[in-house]
Design an enzyme around this catalytic site. Structure first.
Site, short mmCIF file in Angstrom:
data_model
loop_
_atom_site.label_atom_id
_atom_site.label_comp_id
_atom_site.label_asym_id
_atom_site.label_seq_id
_atom_site.Cartn_x
_atom_site.Cartn_y
_atom_site.Cartn_z
N GLY A 86 5.09 32.89 5.62
CA GLY A 86 6.49 32.72 5.23
C GLY A 86 6.86 33.79 4.22
O GLY A 86 5.98 34.36 3.56
N GLN B 74 11.69 37.23 -2.67
CA GLN B 74 10.39 37.92 -2.74
C GLN B 74 10.51 39.39 -2.35
O GLN B 74 9.59 40.17 -2.61
CB GLN B 74 9.37 37.25 -1.81
CG GLN B 74 8.96 35.87 -2.27
CD GLN B 74 7.92 35.28 -1.34
OE1 GLN B 74 8.24 34.73 -0.30
NE2 GLN B 74 6.65 35.42 -1.70
N CYS C 85 0.55 32.71 -2.18
CA CYS C 85 1.91 33.27 -2.23
C CYS C 85 1.80 34.79 -2.25
O CYS C 85 1.02 35.35 -3.01
CB CYS C 85 2.61 32.76 -3.49
SG CYS C 85 4.30 33.35 -3.66
N LEU C 86 2.61 35.45 -1.41
CA LEU C 86 2.60 36.92 -1.37
C LEU C 86 3.02 37.51 -2.71
O LEU C 86 2.71 38.66 -3.01
CB LEU C 86 3.53 37.43 -0.26
CG LEU C 86 3.04 37.16 1.18
CD1 LEU C 86 4.16 37.42 2.17
CD2 LEU C 86 1.82 38.01 1.51
N HIS D 106 7.59 25.39 0.27
CA HIS D 106 7.22 26.55 -0.56
C HIS D 106 8.33 27.61 -0.53
O HIS D 106 8.73 28.13 -1.58
CB HIS D 106 5.89 27.11 -0.03
CG HIS D 106 5.39 28.32 -0.73
ND1 HIS D 106 4.19 28.35 -1.42
CD2 HIS D 106 5.91 29.59 -0.85
CE1 HIS D 106 4.01 29.56 -1.93
NE2 HIS D 106 5.03 30.33 -1.61
N GLU D 107 8.85 27.89 0.67
CA GLU D 107 9.87 28.95 0.80
C GLU D 107 11.21 28.51 0.18
O GLU D 107 11.87 29.32 -0.48
CB GLU D 107 10.09 29.32 2.28
CG GLU D 107 8.87 29.89 2.97
CD GLU D 107 8.18 30.99 2.20
OE1 GLU D 107 8.85 31.74 1.46
OE2 GLU D 107 6.96 31.11 2.34
N HIS E 257 11.30 29.03 -3.43
CA HIS E 257 11.57 30.42 -3.85
C HIS E 257 13.06 30.66 -4.04
O HIS E 257 13.46 31.48 -4.87
CB HIS E 257 11.04 31.41 -2.80
CG HIS E 257 9.60 31.78 -2.97
ND1 HIS E 257 9.09 32.30 -4.13
CD2 HIS E 257 8.55 31.72 -2.11
CE1 HIS E 257 7.78 32.54 -3.98
NE2 HIS E 257 7.44 32.19 -2.77
ZN LIG Z 1 5.51 32.30 -2.11
#
Ligand SMILES: [Zn+2]
Length: 180
Positions: free
Chosen positions: A49, A54, A97-98, A139-140, A143
């Site tokens: 995701g 991000q 997480c990226l 999670h997304e 963000h």
């Molecule tokens: Zn993340």
């Protein structure tokens, strides 16, 4: 195709609340290209995701790999998502997480949710998701509200670097190796 630069924890864009998009904005050519670039960026970094903040855009949009029911992953955009838990039950599992690269931690999330959003044509849709898929969209969506997975952890003793995660914690078929 463009690979976008991913913001890392500490960048203020990850802590701001993103703004909602108008359906006409979603349909604009510039937004269609941005969605394609987000998909390419997510796949380039082998994420499951990726949310617009991000990649430094404060808008309510994320892309995520969603199981099509036959075990195949389709990457879908979600615009202005709203999540409703369908049960109070939460499950704890690993997340990455990226924007917090190479760290894993166990996070409690609702196990069964409904998500409503606009698609890439600005049309409303809804789906019910469970377990890992429900975890990814929570999670997304976090963000978009400036929330990172650390904020959702009830305690921090599970935090681990990726190398140690692979050595001591990961099950052979674990999906949680992917970042989001
Ligand atoms: Zn993340």
């Amino acid at each position: 195709m463009s690979i976008l630069k991913v913001a890392r924890m500490g960048h203020p864009v990850l802590r701001n609340r993103a703004r909602a998009l108008d359906p006409s904005e979603v349909r604009a050519a510039v937004m269609q290209k941005f969605i394609d670039d987000m998909v390419d960026t997510m796949l380039e970094y082998e994420g499951i995701g990726l949310a617009a903040p991000q990649v430094h855009e404060g808008i309510r949009l994320f892309v995520a790999g969603i199981d099509d029911g036959n075990g195949k992953l389709r990457v879908l955009p979600f615009v202005n998502p709203v999540i409703t838990p369908l049960s109070e039950q939460k499950a704890e599992d690993w997340e990455g997480c990226l924007s917090i690269p190479d760290i894993r931690g166990r996070v409690p999330r609702y196990a069964h949710v409904r998500i409503e959003a606009l698609d890439r044509k600005g049309k409303p849709f809804a789906m019910e998701l469970q377990n890992f898929q429900a975890r990814v969209v929570q999670h997304e969506t976090d963000h978009l509200d400036g929330v990172l997975f650390f904020d959702r952890m009830s305690k921090f003793d599970s935090l681990t670097f990726l190398e140690e995660f692979g050595r001591y914690h990961r099950a052979p078929s674990d999906e949680s190796e992917e970042e989001a």
